[in-house]
Design a protein around this motif. Structure first.
Motif, PDB file in Angstrom:
ATOM      1  N   HIS A   1       0.815  -1.216   0.000  1.00 35.26           N
ATOM      2  CA  HIS A   1       0.000   0.000   0.000  1.00 35.26           C
ATOM      3  C   HIS A   1       0.848   1.265   0.000  1.00 35.26           C
ATOM      4  N   GLU A   2       2.121   1.157   0.348  1.00 36.82           N
ATOM      5  CA  GLU A   2       3.003   2.326   0.362  1.00 36.82           C
ATOM      6  C   GLU A   2       3.268   2.828  -1.051  1.00 36.82           C
ATOM      7  N   LEU A   3       3.076   1.948  -2.043  1.00 36.43           N
ATOM      8  CA  LEU A   3       3.373   2.295  -3.428  1.00 36.43           C
ATOM      9  C   LEU A   3       2.099   2.747  -4.140  1.00 36.43           C
ATOM     10  N   PRO A   4       2.225   3.678  -5.085  1.00 36.00           N
ATOM     11  CA  PRO A   4       1.050   4.105  -5.854  1.00 36.00           C
ATOM     12  C   PRO A   4       0.468   2.948  -6.664  1.00 36.00           C
ATOM     13  N   LEU A   5      -0.801   3.045  -6.995  1.00 35.58           N
ATOM     14  CA  LEU A   5      -1.497   1.988  -7.725  1.00 35.58           C
ATOM     15  C   LEU A   5      -0.870   1.736  -9.095  1.00 35.58           C
ATOM     16  N   ARG A   6      -0.447   2.803  -9.782  1.00 35.12           N
ATOM     17  CA  ARG A   6       0.142   2.624 -11.114  1.00 35.12           C
ATOM     18  C   ARG A   6       1.448   1.842 -11.038  1.00 35.12           C
ATOM     19  N   VAL A   7       2.222   2.013  -9.947  1.00 35.35           N
ATOM     20  CA  VAL A   7       3.477   1.273  -9.776  1.00 35.35           C
ATOM     21  C   VAL A   7       3.165  -0.207  -9.524  1.00 35.35           C
ATOM     22  N   ARG A   8       2.144  -0.472  -8.714  1.00 30.63           N
ATOM     23  CA  ARG A   8       1.762  -1.865  -8.447  1.00 30.63           C
ATOM     24  C   ARG A   8       1.265  -2.546  -9.712  1.00 30.63           C
TER      25      ARG A   8
ATOM     26  N   ALA B   1      17.784 -11.649  -3.954  1.00 31.85           N
ATOM     27  CA  ALA B   1      16.353 -11.619  -4.247  1.00 31.85           C
ATOM     28  C   ALA B   1      15.776 -10.237  -3.951  1.00 31.85           C
ATOM     29  N   ILE B   2      16.195  -9.630  -2.842  1.00 28.48           N
ATOM     30  CA  ILE B   2      15.704  -8.294  -2.492  1.00 28.48           C
ATOM     31  C   ILE B   2      16.184  -7.273  -3.517  1.00 28.48           C
ATOM     32  N   GLU B   3      17.447  -7.383  -3.932  1.00 29.48           N
ATOM     33  CA  GLU B   3      17.997  -6.459  -4.927  1.00 29.48           C
ATOM     34  C   GLU B   3      17.248  -6.572  -6.250  1.00 29.48           C
ATOM     35  N   ARG B   4      16.896  -7.792  -6.642  1.00 31.20           N
ATOM     36  CA  ARG B   4      16.151  -7.992  -7.891  1.00 31.20           C
ATOM     37  C   ARG B   4      14.750  -7.394  -7.793  1.00 31.20           C
ATOM     38  N   LEU B   5      14.114  -7.521  -6.620  1.00 34.78           N
ATOM     39  CA  LEU B   5      12.800  -6.918  -6.419  1.00 34.78           C
ATOM     40  C   LEU B   5      12.888  -5.399  -6.499  1.00 34.78           C
ATOM     41  N   VAL B   6      13.900  -4.822  -5.865  1.00 26.74           N
ATOM     42  CA  VAL B   6      14.075  -3.370  -5.888  1.00 26.74           C
ATOM     43  C   VAL B   6      14.318  -2.900  -7.320  1.00 26.74           C
ATOM     44  N   ALA B   7      15.097  -3.651  -8.095  1.00 28.84           N
ATOM     45  CA  ALA B   7      15.346  -3.291  -9.498  1.00 28.84           C
ATOM     46  C   ALA B   7      14.041  -3.313 -10.293  1.00 28.84           C
ATOM     47  N   MET B   8      13.198  -4.323 -10.037  1.00 26.97           N
ATOM     48  CA  MET B   8      11.905  -4.401 -10.718  1.00 26.97           C
ATOM     49  C   MET B   8      11.019  -3.226 -10.321  1.00 26.97           C
ATOM     50  N   LEU B   9      11.041  -2.866  -9.043  1.00 29.29           N
ATOM     51  CA  LEU B   9      10.226  -1.743  -8.581  1.00 29.29           C
ATOM     52  C   LEU B   9      10.719  -0.421  -9.161  1.00 29.29           C
ATOM     53  N   ARG B  10      12.036  -0.262  -9.291  1.00 30.52           N
ATOM     54  CA  ARG B  10      12.570   0.960  -9.908  1.00 30.52           C
ATOM     55  C   ARG B  10      12.116   1.065 -11.356  1.00 30.52           C
ATOM     56  N   LYS B  11      12.137  -0.065 -12.051  1.00 30.35           N
ATOM     57  CA  LYS B  11      11.683  -0.070 -13.441  1.00 30.35           C
ATOM     58  C   LYS B  11      10.179   0.227 -13.513  1.00 30.35           C
ATOM     59  N   ALA B  12       9.427  -0.241 -12.515  1.00 31.53           N
ATOM     60  CA  ALA B  12       7.978  -0.017 -12.487  1.00 31.53           C
ATOM     61  C   ALA B  12       7.636   1.452 -12.221  1.00 31.53           C
ATOM     62  N   THR B  13       8.545   2.185 -11.565  1.00 29.97           N
ATOM     63  CA  THR B  13       8.265   3.602 -11.289  1.00 29.97           C
ATOM     64  C   THR B  13       8.444   4.472 -12.519  1.00 29.97           C
ATOM     65  N   GLU B  14       9.216   3.988 -13.496  1.00 26.75           N
ATOM     66  CA  GLU B  14       9.423   4.760 -14.723  1.00 26.75           C
ATOM     67  C   GLU B  14       8.147   4.741 -15.553  1.00 26.75           C
ATOM     68  N   ARG B  15       7.855   5.854 -16.171  1.00 21.92           N
ATOM     69  CA  ARG B  15       6.674   5.928 -17.033  1.00 21.92           C
ATOM     70  C   ARG B  15       6.934   5.167 -18.323  1.00 21.92           C
ATOM     71  N   LYS B  16       5.940   4.430 -18.759  1.00 22.54           N
ATOM     72  CA  LYS B  16       6.060   3.629 -19.967  1.00 22.54           C
ATOM     73  C   LYS B  16       6.016   4.552 -21.184  1.00 22.54           C
TER      74      LYS B  16
END
Length: 138
Positions: free
Chosen positions: A47-54, A88-103
């Motif tokens: 829930h800490e992350l915006p809906l578009r990032v999720r 595993a945590i680093e890979r998740l953070v990398a995925m989340l960073r990519k998810a924050t970028e606008r498509k």
């Protein structure tokens, strides 16, 4: 709290870890120690992350996202549980960073007239080459 960047954080309590036997390096120890990590995180609980990032994380996750919106990341590159857990945590953070970028959306363009002509000319030349290989008919 794990920092993603851009002022976004998520609580590490959402992460579930399960240790399994690795198929990677380990020698004689590989059959005795569960050094691989299977990390699960429920995307809807972030829930800490915006809906578009999720939503983008679900998209990026692909086959790693279950029908219950649970992201599964397996890490077994290293010989120790701790390093695999960190990986595993680093890979998740990398995925989340990519998810924050606008498509970036693709702007549709039409092929130019010159490119169409070049394509047709290439096809004609190829056809002529094949015609010349045939035996002459009477």
């Amino acid at each position: 709290m794990i920092d993603i960047g851009s002022g976004l954080y998520f609580d590490e309590r959402h992460l579930e870890f399960q240790f399994i036997r690795s198929s990677g390096p380990g020698g004689q120890n590989v059959n005795k120690v569960a050094s691989a990590v299977q990390m699960r995180v429920r995307i809807d609980d972030l829930h800490e992350l915006p809906l578009r990032v999720r939503d983008r994380l679900k998209e990026i996750g692909g086959n790693r996202v279950t029908t219950q919106n649970e992201l599964i990341i397996e890490a077994q590159r290293f010989r120790t549980q701790e390093r695999n857990k960190q990986d595993a945590i680093e890979r998740l953070v990398a995925m989340l960073r990519k998810a924050t970028e606008r498509k970036k959306y693709r702007v549709k363009t039409r092929p130019t007239l010159a490119s169409k002509r070049r394509r047709i000319d290439t096809k004609k030349k190829r056809g002529d080459t094949k015609k010349m290989r045939k035996s002459p008919t009477d």
